[in-house]
Design an enzyme around this catalytic site. Structure first.
Site, short mmCIF file in Angstrom:
data_model
loop_
_atom_site.label_atom_id
_atom_site.label_comp_id
_atom_site.label_asym_id
_atom_site.label_seq_id
_atom_site.Cartn_x
_atom_site.Cartn_y
_atom_site.Cartn_z
N GLY A 1 -0.42 4.38 -5.07
CA GLY A 1 -0.65 3.12 -6.02
C GLY A 1 0.19 2.46 -7.12
O GLY A 1 0.65 1.81 -7.73
N MET B 1 -4.03 5.19 -0.61
CA MET B 1 -4.23 5.36 0.09
C MET B 1 -5.74 6.19 -0.86
O MET B 1 -6.73 6.86 0.15
CB MET B 1 -3.97 6.54 1.44
CG MET B 1 -2.67 5.09 2.04
SD MET B 1 -4.42 3.75 2.96
CE MET B 1 -4.72 5.22 4.25
N VAL C 1 0.74 -1.37 0.51
CA VAL C 1 0.25 0.17 -0.06
C VAL C 1 1.22 1.32 0.22
O VAL C 1 1.84 0.78 0.32
CB VAL C 1 -0.77 0.26 1.06
CG1 VAL C 1 -1.09 0.98 1.63
CG2 VAL C 1 -1.53 -1.35 1.52
N CYS C 2 0.62 2.02 -1.22
CA CYS C 2 0.95 3.63 -0.67
C CYS C 2 -0.05 5.14 -1.16
O CYS C 2 -0.54 4.39 -0.53
CB CYS C 2 2.33 3.56 -2.04
SG CYS C 2 1.70 3.47 -3.26
N ARG C 3 0.34 5.80 -1.33
CA ARG C 3 -0.74 6.81 -1.31
C ARG C 3 -1.84 6.89 -2.73
O ARG C 3 -2.32 6.66 -2.65
CB ARG C 3 0.89 8.28 -1.39
CG ARG C 3 -0.85 9.44 -1.38
CD ARG C 3 0.83 10.62 -1.78
NE ARG C 3 0.73 11.33 -3.38
CZ ARG C 3 -0.04 11.62 -3.93
NH1 ARG C 3 -0.69 11.84 -3.82
NH2 ARG C 3 -0.07 11.62 -5.42
#
Length: 122
Positions: free
Chosen positions: A74, A99, A70-72
């Site tokens: 994708g 996110m 998971v990141c900000r």
């Protein structure tokens, strides 16, 4: 509905919500953003291993284990999944949309910043 991008399975928001809600241990869901981003807002219960530290801890990760990153947005998590796939990890997935797409519960603060990868097996 799940799909693949560049050979990496993309997990969408509803699927990730189910995984988080059911507190699954397989796959292991890992946030790969920077500490500041994680502390601002993260999915409760998810550990943080910042992207730049992945090469240093990669040898401690289980190549047989399934992971969702998971990141900000994708993008970084997709790159982590691609990198690990190229290193022989068979079951790496990306949370599509990151996110920015997450509309579930969030927490703030330094809940679980991984210092030792063995923590993930607890």
């Amino acid at each position: 509905m799940a799909f693949e991008q560049d050979g990496i399975k993309q997990v969408e928001v509803e699927e990730l919500k189910e995984l988080v809600k059911n507190n699954v241990k397989d796959p292991v869901i890992i946030d790969v953003r920077e500490i500041e981003e994680y502390e601002e807002a993260h999915i409760p219960g998810l550990p943080l291993i910042p992207m730049q530290t992945i090469p240093m801890v990669m040898d401690q990760l289980d190549k047989e284990q399934a992971y969702v990153f998971v990141c900000r947005s994708g993008s970084r998590s997709q790159n982590v999944a691609l990198y690990l796939q190229n290193q022989g990890f068979q079951n790496v997935q990306n949370y599509y949309g990151g996110m920015l797409a997450w509309d579930g519960e969030v927490s703030s603060g330094p809940e679980w910043i991984v210092k030792d990868v063995k923590e993930l097996k607890a």
